[in-house]
Design a protein around this motif. Structure first.
Motif, PDB file in Angstrom:
ATOM      1  N   GLN A  29       0.828  -1.207   0.000  1.00 18.39           N
ATOM      2  CA  GLN A  29       0.000   0.000   0.000  1.00 18.39           C
ATOM      3  C   GLN A  29       0.863   1.257   0.000  1.00 18.39           C
ATOM      4  O   GLN A  29       0.590   2.213  -0.736  1.00 18.39           O
ATOM      5  N   CYS A  30       1.917   1.263   0.812  1.00 25.12           N
ATOM      6  CA  CYS A  30       2.824   2.414   0.833  1.00 25.12           C
ATOM      7  C   CYS A  30       3.574   2.556  -0.486  1.00 25.12           C
ATOM      8  O   CYS A  30       3.742   3.664  -1.004  1.00 25.12           O
ATOM      9  N   LEU A  31       4.006   1.443  -1.041  1.00 27.07           N
ATOM     10  CA  LEU A  31       4.739   1.482  -2.305  1.00 27.07           C
ATOM     11  C   LEU A  31       3.864   1.967  -3.450  1.00 27.07           C
ATOM     12  O   LEU A  31       4.258   2.841  -4.230  1.00 27.07           O
ATOM     13  N   ILE A  32       2.661   1.407  -3.566  1.00 27.88           N
ATOM     14  CA  ILE A  32       1.795   1.759  -4.700  1.00 27.88           C
ATOM     15  C   ILE A  32       1.342   3.208  -4.601  1.00 27.88           C
ATOM     16  O   ILE A  32       1.234   3.905  -5.621  1.00 27.88           O
ATOM     17  N   LEU A  33       1.099   3.677  -3.385  1.00 23.36           N
ATOM     18  CA  LEU A  33       0.700   5.080  -3.232  1.00 23.36           C
ATOM     19  C   LEU A  33       1.808   6.020  -3.681  1.00 23.36           C
ATOM     20  O   LEU A  33       1.547   7.056  -4.296  1.00 23.36           O
ATOM     21  N   THR A  34       3.039   5.671  -3.352  1.00 24.10           N
ATOM     22  CA  THR A  34       4.160   6.508  -3.760  1.00 24.10           C
ATOM     23  C   THR A  34       4.184   6.663  -5.274  1.00 24.10           C
ATOM     24  O   THR A  34       4.340   7.773  -5.798  1.00 24.10           O
ATOM     25  N   ALA A  35       4.004   5.563  -5.983  1.00 26.63           N
ATOM     26  CA  ALA A  35       4.019   5.608  -7.446  1.00 26.63           C
ATOM     27  C   ALA A  35       2.809   6.350  -8.013  1.00 26.63           C
ATOM     28  O   ALA A  35       2.942   7.229  -8.875  1.00 26.63           O
ATOM     29  N   VAL A  36       1.632   6.011  -7.514  1.00 16.83           N
ATOM     30  CA  VAL A  36       0.398   6.583  -8.073  1.00 16.83           C
ATOM     31  C   VAL A  36       0.291   8.079  -7.797  1.00 16.83           C
ATOM     32  O   VAL A  36      -0.035   8.870  -8.691  1.00 16.83           O
ATOM     33  N   ILE A  37       0.568   8.500  -6.557  1.00 10.52           N
ATOM     34  CA  ILE A  37       0.358   9.900  -6.198  1.00 10.52           C
ATOM     35  C   ILE A  37       1.416  10.808  -6.833  1.00 10.52           C
ATOM     36  O   ILE A  37       1.120  11.956  -7.191  1.00 10.52           O
ATOM     37  N   ILE A  38       2.646  10.314  -6.998  1.00  7.33           N
ATOM     38  CA  ILE A  38       3.647  11.126  -7.695  1.00  7.33           C
ATOM     39  C   ILE A  38       3.166  11.458  -9.106  1.00  7.33           C
ATOM     40  O   ILE A  38       3.295  12.608  -9.575  1.00  7.33           O
ATOM     41  N   ILE A  39       2.589  10.488  -9.787  1.00 11.75           N
ATOM     42  CA  ILE A  39       2.092  10.729 -11.147  1.00 11.75           C
ATOM     43  C   ILE A  39       0.884  11.655 -11.113  1.00 11.75           C
ATOM     44  O   ILE A  39       0.783  12.613 -11.904  1.00 11.75           O
ATOM     45  N   GLU A  40      -0.052  11.383 -10.194  1.00 10.53           N
ATOM     46  CA  GLU A  40      -1.234  12.260 -10.082  1.00 10.53           C
ATOM     47  C   GLU A  40      -0.830  13.691  -9.785  1.00 10.53           C
ATOM     48  O   GLU A  40      -1.404  14.640 -10.334  1.00 10.53           O
ATOM     49  N   TRP A  41       0.174  13.860  -8.934  1.00  9.14           N
ATOM     50  CA  TRP A  41       0.616  15.192  -8.532  1.00  9.14           C
ATOM     51  C   TRP A  41       1.161  15.974  -9.721  1.00  9.14           C
ATOM     52  O   TRP A  41       0.834  17.143  -9.916  1.00  9.14           O
ATOM     53  N   VAL A  42       1.979  15.328 -10.529  1.00  8.23           N
ATOM     54  CA  VAL A  42       2.579  16.000 -11.686  1.00  8.23           C
ATOM     55  C   VAL A  42       1.527  16.285 -12.760  1.00  8.23           C
ATOM     56  O   VAL A  42       1.527  17.354 -13.374  1.00  8.23           O
ATOM     57  N   ILE A  43       0.620  15.345 -12.966  1.00  2.70           N
ATOM     58  CA  ILE A  43      -0.389  15.534 -14.019  1.00  2.70           C
ATOM     59  C   ILE A  43      -1.327  16.685 -13.681  1.00  2.70           C
ATOM     60  O   ILE A  43      -1.552  17.578 -14.500  1.00  2.70           O
ATOM     61  N   ILE A  44      -1.878  16.689 -12.462  1.00  2.00           N
ATOM     62  CA  ILE A  44      -2.904  17.701 -12.153  1.00  2.00           C
ATOM     63  C   ILE A  44      -2.851  18.244 -10.734  1.00  2.00           C
ATOM     64  O   ILE A  44      -3.258  19.382 -10.483  1.00  2.00           O
ATOM     65  N   GLY A  45      -2.341  17.449  -9.774  1.00  2.00           N
ATOM     66  CA  GLY A  45      -2.410  17.852  -8.371  1.00  2.00           C
ATOM     67  C   GLY A  45      -1.710  19.156  -8.083  1.00  2.00           C
ATOM     68  O   GLY A  45      -2.258  20.029  -7.407  1.00  2.00           O
ATOM     69  N   TYR A  46      -0.489  19.316  -8.596  1.00  2.00           N
ATOM     70  CA  TYR A  46       0.261  20.541  -8.340  1.00  2.00           C
ATOM     71  C   TYR A  46      -0.485  21.758  -8.872  1.00  2.00           C
ATOM     72  O   TYR A  46      -0.558  22.806  -8.212  1.00  2.00           O
ATOM     73  N   SER A  47      -1.030  21.636 -10.048  1.00  2.00           N
ATOM     74  CA  SER A  47      -1.750  22.760 -10.649  1.00  2.00           C
ATOM     75  C   SER A  47      -2.971  23.142  -9.822  1.00  2.00           C
ATOM     76  O   SER A  47      -3.220  24.320  -9.571  1.00  2.00           O
ATOM     77  N   LEU A  48      -3.721  22.137  -9.369  1.00  2.00           N
ATOM     78  CA  LEU A  48      -4.915  22.423  -8.567  1.00  2.00           C
ATOM     79  C   LEU A  48      -4.564  23.041  -7.218  1.00  2.00           C
ATOM     80  O   LEU A  48      -5.322  23.850  -6.681  1.00  2.00           O
ATOM     81  N   ALA A  49      -3.414  22.671  -6.672  1.00  2.00           N
ATOM     82  CA  ALA A  49      -3.042  23.160  -5.345  1.00  2.00           C
ATOM     83  C   ALA A  49      -2.339  24.504  -5.381  1.00  2.00           C
ATOM     84  O   ALA A  49      -2.576  25.354  -4.510  1.00  2.00           O
ATOM     85  N   PHE A  50      -1.502  24.750  -6.393  1.00  2.00           N
ATOM     86  CA  PHE A  50      -0.597  25.894  -6.324  1.00  2.00           C
ATOM     87  C   PHE A  50      -0.673  26.860  -7.504  1.00  2.00           C
ATOM     88  O   PHE A  50       0.246  27.653  -7.694  1.00  2.00           O
ATOM     89  N   THR A  51      -1.739  26.826  -8.274  1.00  2.00           N
ATOM     90  CA  THR A  51      -1.938  27.878  -9.273  1.00  2.00           C
ATOM     91  C   THR A  51      -3.227  28.614  -8.962  1.00  2.00           C
ATOM     92  O   THR A  51      -3.986  28.216  -8.074  1.00  2.00           O
ATOM     93  N   SER A  52      -3.482  29.668  -9.690  1.00  2.00           N
ATOM     94  CA  SER A  52      -4.676  30.477  -9.454  1.00  2.00           C
ATOM     95  C   SER A  52      -5.751  30.146 -10.484  1.00  2.00           C
ATOM     96  O   SER A  52      -5.471  30.017 -11.676  1.00  2.00           O
ATOM     97  N   SER A  53      -6.973  30.005 -10.005  1.00  2.00           N
ATOM     98  CA  SER A  53      -8.104  29.787 -10.912  1.00  2.00           C
ATOM     99  C   SER A  53      -8.765  31.100 -11.289  1.00  2.00           C
ATOM    100  O   SER A  53      -9.662  31.140 -12.125  1.00  2.00           O
TER     101      SER A  53
ATOM    102  N   SER B  88      -7.926   6.155  -2.671  1.00  2.00           N
ATOM    103  CA  SER B  88      -6.771   7.027  -2.455  1.00  2.00           C
ATOM    104  C   SER B  88      -6.600   8.038  -3.575  1.00  2.00           C
ATOM    105  O   SER B  88      -6.260   9.202  -3.328  1.00  2.00           O
ATOM    106  N   VAL B  89      -6.832   7.613  -4.802  1.00  2.00           N
ATOM    107  CA  VAL B  89      -6.715   8.534  -5.944  1.00  2.00           C
ATOM    108  C   VAL B  89      -7.800   9.601  -5.864  1.00  2.00           C
ATOM    109  O   VAL B  89      -7.531  10.803  -6.026  1.00  2.00           O
ATOM    110  N   PHE B  90      -9.039   9.192  -5.620  1.00  2.00           N
ATOM    111  CA  PHE B  90     -10.126  10.163  -5.477  1.00  2.00           C
ATOM    112  C   PHE B  90      -9.845  11.123  -4.319  1.00  2.00           C
ATOM    113  O   PHE B  90     -10.087  12.323  -4.416  1.00  2.00           O
TER     114      PHE B  90
END
Length: 427
Positions: free
Chosen positions: A58-82, A149-151
């Motif tokens: 669970q810890c391993l898979i989350l590391t892989a999945v969330i790193i990809i989610e973060w780069v694809i969209i997470g960073y933009s949703l958290a740290f840019t302006s809408s 976890s992804v949701f």
């Protein structure tokens, strides 16, 4: 301020500083180490031997999945302006896939590459949902776990990170969260409590006549604790994004709070249970680290020690008494330590924040004459609790209908290592 001076300051701010950059590189590595292998070993040692591989996976898979989610969209949703009033609640889509972030771009207002900031914050995005594993360990379906976890990362972590750190309404309110008391620990801890309640108890947990469920490998717990403690110095020390006095203070008070909480926990163990336990000491360390996290950039030595002692006392009470009194099976005490510890630290900022750390004109707490900061911290804490609880309830029910979340009684009895992964850890 003259236009010439303003432009000069802007130029200075945008120049890369190799010392600051090197420190945040190290801090990023330290925070990633907190999840793998730190949290993996800490949680893995606490479960029964038939479930250790499921926790590690669970810890391993989350590391892989969330790193990809973060780069694809997470960073933009958290740290840019809408833009407009919507920016109070969620970021925009300008930096999806980091399309607008170049290798030579410097983070606005700081002196490190923006790509490094993406990586540093990505390690926070990884460990936050991983903390929730402690609540539903030994009884969750792997596919249900991944989907939830992804949701959760998309719809809970990213918006809350924006509210607090990305220009959203909690940050605008003036609430302080230096390294993740609300965004990471209260958020994950409250979600953990909801998951524990909604999933129900493990078979045989807190049942008269049944043998107690005990950790299978305490040395793993100790190693995990040591790695988490070390990594936490990057977690808190790096959150100022510079190698400076604030970073030095954050590291100092982080160590002080961890030590104070661990000693408090051990003393309570000795008084109440007549023996100081290794697991108790380790749990106390984590409680102190959690509680000081939001306050590490605003609190000095005195506040750090008091916050550590308070977290040791209150988290011990939650773990040893409240959980059993109310009958919720928070397997590895994700709520009792992370949720409660985060609440303690977030609220006590409003008491112990001092301008000796925050600087002239900076925030100060009730102990130094400003009760308003305490009220602001209370609002931020309550809002985080409500948002996390509601969204977790919604996502649990959605995922349960889509793929199911809890394993069958037979699968739980066999153990998740075999039933979910087809492997065993020990011959």
């Amino acid at each position: 301020m003259s236009e010439e001076l303003y432009m000069t300051e802007q130029v200075v701010e945008s120049v890369l500083d190799s010392g600051n950059t090197a420190w945040i590189v190290v801090a990023t590595i330290l925070v990633l180490m907190m999840t793998i292998p730190g949290l993996a070993l800490f949680y893995g040692g606490l479960v029964r031997r038939k479930n250790i591989l499921s926790v590690l996976m669970q810890c391993l898979i989350l590391t892989a999945v969330i790193i990809i989610e973060w780069v694809i969209i997470g960073y933009s949703l958290a740290f840019t302006s809408s833009g407009g009033s919507a920016n109070l609640f969620i970021g925009g889509f300008d930096k999806i896939f980091l399309s607008a972030v170049g290798v030579n771009d410097i983070l606005e207002g700081y002196s490190i590459p923006e790509l490094l900031f993406v990586s540093f914050q990505g390690t926070f995005a990884v460990i936050t949902p991983a903390l929730i594993i402690g609540a539903f360990a030994e009884r969750i379906k792997f596919k249900g776990f991944i989907l939830f976890s992804v949701f959760w990362a998309l719809l809970v972590y990213n918006p809350l990170a924006h509210w607090v750190w990305g220009g959203g309404w909690i940050g605008e309110l003036g609430a302080i969260d230096f390294a993740g008391g609300t965004v990471v620990h209260i958020n994950a801890g409250v979600s953990a409590l909801m998951m524990a309640v909604l999933l129900g108890k493990r078979k045989g947990w807190n049942t008269p006549g049944e043998a107690p469920i005990t950790p299978h490998n305490i040395p793993f717990v100790v190693i995990g604790t040591a790695l988490l403690w070390m990594g936490w110095l990057g977690f808190n020390g790096g959150s100022g994004l510079a190698a400076d006095g604030i970073s030095a203070n954050a590291i100092l008070v982080t160590n002080l709070a961890a030590a104070a909480a661990a000693l408090t926990w051990s003393l309570l163990d000795q008084i109440i249970n007549k023996k100081p336990t290794v697991v108790g000491f380790c749990t106390g360390v984590i409680a102190g680290l959690v509680a000081i996290t939001p306050a590490a950039g605003s609190t000095g030595v005195f506040g750090g020690i008091v916050i550590g002692v308070a977290s040791g006392l209150i988290c011990f009470w939650m773990v040893a008494h409240v959980k059993f009194r109310f009958g919720y099976d928070d397997s590895l005490d994700a709520f009792g330590v992370h949720g409660v510890g985060g609440i303690i630290g977030s609220i006590l900022i409003g008491v112990f924040a001092t301008q000796e750390i925050t600087g002239e004109g900076g925030a100060k707490g009730a102990l130094y004459g400003d009760w308003n900061q305490l009220w602001i911290q209370f609002i931020a804490t309550v809002a985080t609790i409500a948002f996390s609880a509601l969204m977790t309830w919604v996502l649990f029910n959605l995922v349960d209908k889509l793929v199911g979340i809890r394993v069958s009684e037979i699968e739980e009895s066999i153990g998740l290592d075999i039933s979910e992964h087809g492997e065993i850890a020990y011959e």
